[in-house]
Design a protein around this motif. Sequence first.
Motif, mmCIF file in Angstrom:
data_model
loop_
_atom_site.group_PDB
_atom_site.id
_atom_site.type_symbol
_atom_site.label_atom_id
_atom_site.label_comp_id
_atom_site.label_asym_id
_atom_site.label_seq_id
_atom_site.Cartn_x
_atom_site.Cartn_y
_atom_site.Cartn_z
ATOM 1 N N LEU A 1 0.705 -1.430 -0.191
ATOM 2 C CA LEU A 1 -0.167 -0.065 0.180
ATOM 3 C C LEU A 1 0.730 1.531 -0.096
ATOM 4 O O LEU A 1 0.729 2.354 -1.014
ATOM 5 N N LEU A 2 1.940 1.470 0.610
ATOM 6 C CA LEU A 2 2.909 1.908 1.206
ATOM 7 C C LEU A 2 3.731 2.364 -0.538
ATOM 8 O O LEU A 2 3.828 3.720 -0.822
ATOM 9 N N LEU A 3 3.758 1.590 -1.214
ATOM 10 C CA LEU A 3 4.875 1.458 -2.212
ATOM 11 C C LEU A 3 3.503 2.131 -3.203
ATOM 12 O O LEU A 3 4.115 2.596 -4.139
ATOM 13 N N THR A 4 2.633 1.624 -3.338
ATOM 14 C CA THR A 4 1.360 2.721 -4.255
ATOM 15 C C THR A 4 1.669 3.542 -4.310
ATOM 16 O O THR A 4 1.217 4.224 -5.198
ATOM 17 N N MET A 5 1.627 4.091 -2.999
ATOM 18 C CA MET A 5 0.731 5.267 -2.648
ATOM 19 C C MET A 5 2.327 6.230 -3.254
ATOM 20 O O MET A 5 1.955 7.285 -3.704
ATOM 21 N N LEU A 6 3.591 5.669 -3.476
ATOM 22 C CA LEU A 6 4.935 6.435 -3.482
ATOM 23 C C LEU A 6 4.704 6.812 -4.496
ATOM 24 O O LEU A 6 5.019 7.823 -5.353
ATOM 25 N N ILE A 7 3.869 5.341 -5.777
ATOM 26 C CA ILE A 7 4.218 5.782 -7.147
ATOM 27 C C ILE A 7 2.842 6.816 -7.650
ATOM 28 O O ILE A 7 3.404 7.789 -8.255
ATOM 29 N N LEU A 8 1.901 6.223 -7.127
ATOM 30 C CA LEU A 8 1.006 7.497 -7.313
ATOM 31 C C LEU A 8 1.585 8.659 -7.297
ATOM 32 O O LEU A 8 1.197 9.591 -8.187
ATOM 33 N N GLY A 9 1.845 8.881 -5.918
ATOM 34 C CA GLY A 9 2.553 10.335 -5.264
ATOM 35 C C GLY A 9 3.584 11.279 -6.449
ATOM 36 O O GLY A 9 3.120 11.360 -6.879
ATOM 37 N N SER A 10 4.211 10.212 -7.288
ATOM 38 C CA SER A 10 5.449 10.151 -8.239
ATOM 39 C C SER A 10 4.871 10.792 -9.614
ATOM 40 O O SER A 10 5.582 11.704 -10.281
ATOM 41 N N PHE A 11 3.809 9.927 -9.746
ATOM 42 C CA PHE A 11 2.976 10.072 -10.878
ATOM 43 C C PHE A 11 2.583 11.480 -10.853
ATOM 44 O O PHE A 11 2.371 11.757 -11.968
ATOM 45 N N LEU A 12 2.205 11.833 -10.222
ATOM 46 C CA LEU A 12 1.371 13.066 -10.299
ATOM 47 C C LEU A 12 1.889 14.443 -9.226
ATOM 48 O O LEU A 12 2.021 15.018 -10.955
ATOM 49 N N THR A 13 2.781 13.833 -8.983
ATOM 50 C CA THR A 13 4.085 15.019 -9.602
ATOM 51 C C THR A 13 4.588 14.657 -10.797
ATOM 52 O O THR A 13 5.459 16.224 -10.930
#
Length: 116
Positions: A98-110
Amino acid sequence: MNTSLQIAGVLGPVLMALSITEYLNFKIWKDVHSTLVYLNGLVLLVGGLIIVRIHNLWLLNWPVIITFLGWVLVLLGLARMFFPTAKQASQNTASNLLLLTMLILGSFLTLKSYFL
C-alpha cells in the motif's frame, strides 16, 4: 485541466512524503490513542471532501486518479472517525505494498504536475 495540475502538484508530493515517512516510522501507530486516530480521520475527511468538491471528474484520463484518491480519503476518514479504537495495521507485506502504491501514485502526480 489546470485544476487537475494544481491538485496533483499538492497531492503528489504529499503522497510521496507520507508514504516514505510512514514506512520509516511505522512503529508510531503501534500504541496510538483513539483521539489521535479520530483527529487523523477528520483531517482525511476534510481533505478528501475538498478534493471531491473541486475535482469530481470521472473521465478516462489521468485526472481520474485525483478523484479516486479524493473518495478514498473520504471513506478512510469516515472509517477512522467511526472506528477510532480499531487495531491499527501492522507492518506487513500488504501495508508495505500500500505504501509503495502511494509512493508510485505520488510520483506520477508530481511528474504530471511539475515536469510534463
